[in-house]
Design an enzyme around this catalytic site. Sequence first.
Site, PDB file in Angstrom:
ATOM      1  N   ALA A  24       0.803  -1.224   0.000  1.00  0.00           N
ATOM      2  CA  ALA A  24       0.000   0.000   0.000  1.00  0.00           C
ATOM      3  C   ALA A  24       0.836   1.275   0.000  1.00  0.00           C
ATOM      4  O   ALA A  24       0.323   2.339  -0.365  1.00  0.00           O
ATOM      5  CB  ALA A  24      -0.918   0.011   1.228  1.00  0.00           C
ATOM      6  N   TYR A  25       2.085   1.209   0.388  1.00  0.00           N
ATOM      7  CA  TYR A  25       2.886   2.423   0.496  1.00  0.00           C
ATOM      8  C   TYR A  25       3.098   3.052  -0.879  1.00  0.00           C
ATOM      9  O   TYR A  25       3.630   2.416  -1.794  1.00  0.00           O
ATOM     10  CB  TYR A  25       4.250   2.134   1.125  1.00  0.00           C
ATOM     11  CG  TYR A  25       4.207   1.722   2.579  1.00  0.00           C
ATOM     12  CD1 TYR A  25       3.028   1.751   3.319  1.00  0.00           C
ATOM     13  CD2 TYR A  25       5.363   1.293   3.229  1.00  0.00           C
ATOM     14  CE1 TYR A  25       3.004   1.372   4.651  1.00  0.00           C
ATOM     15  CE2 TYR A  25       5.348   0.920   4.566  1.00  0.00           C
ATOM     16  CZ  TYR A  25       4.164   0.957   5.263  1.00  0.00           C
ATOM     17  OH  TYR A  25       4.139   0.576   6.586  1.00  0.00           O
ATOM     18  N   GLY A  26       2.664   4.295  -0.994  1.00  0.00           N
ATOM     19  CA  GLY A  26       2.814   4.996  -2.269  1.00  0.00           C
ATOM     20  C   GLY A  26       2.095   4.309  -3.403  1.00  0.00           C
ATOM     21  O   GLY A  26       2.486   4.447  -4.571  1.00  0.00           O
TER      22      GLY A  26
ATOM     23  N   GLY B 230       2.216   1.347  -4.282  1.00  0.00           N
ATOM     24  CA  GLY B 230       3.152   0.451  -4.950  1.00  0.00           C
ATOM     25  C   GLY B 230       4.455   1.101  -5.352  1.00  0.00           C
ATOM     26  O   GLY B 230       5.446   0.403  -5.623  1.00  0.00           O
TER      27      GLY B 230
END
Length: 327
Positions: A52-54, A56
Amino acid sequence: METRQVGSTGLRVSRLGLGTLTWGRDTTAEQARSLLQTYCEAGGNLLDTAAAYGSGETERLIGRLLGDVVPREDVIIATKAGFAIRSGQRVVDTSRGALLRDLEGSLRRLGTDYVDLWQLHTWGEAPLEESLSALDLAVAQGKARYVGVSNFVGWQTAQAATWQRALPGRTPIASVQVEYSLLARRAEVEVLPAVRSLGIGFFPWSPLGRGVLTGQYRNSTPRGSRAASDHFSWFVEPYLEQRSRAVVEAVARAADGLGLTPLQVALLWVRDSPGVTAPLLGARTSGQLMPALAVEDQELPAQIASALDDVSGGPMAARADERVATG
């Protein structure tokens, strides 16, 4: 850097981990490169990220740095699945199919055949046994070496760990990851007792109280800080109230007396608290990271740690038990 065993598994990680939540957004590619170089040169090996960070982009950035900055086999990659932000909305899907799709996407973006630690990012609506079956399959296929959970409360952690122990062949829960700092000690109520009892590793996120324990907000909100940003101000604001100020001032006084910075005092308190495996550092630049790495040979005097316990929420029962056990 000293390493620690992750619970009762054979996995060993450096006792400070590197978090990557801001990579690809607030942390540029060049800053991320510098962070990874600085961290690995200090002996760190635990790189924590999530699908979920950025959206992907964080994993893509890590994939571009692996093999260039550090050999893949020298890094413990921990990633997470089951959570995403889509069109500005929080989406949790811990169904077997969604989790396995997340894992395939993570492997593709990271440019690796496997991750060392694959974690459920949060508790979801899918039946727990269905979610855990995805973890078992990932290990059976060689796409994950160990599995864990993130943002589970105590009973959820115990339920997941017990389910995995119920039958031979299931993959044990190796670790749990939740927020823990002098400003967030809720983990001591149920999560930490559970991990100590069940032999599970513990990775605290935001060990510096979402940046507040560094003392940077004592007089104002600095330009460029998380509290000044549109997308992170909500995250910091709960820790800018009066009770938190008293804790921050106590940390600052301890730092003055020890010749350390508030950041270092707050980090040492978490790193060496009973049951902790490795706090995850969310530094955005190598300049922010270096003071944290500099505490490798430091530890808080017992009386200072106890005084910080008292001012931040009360005595820590596990610390007293630990002292009795060690004589």
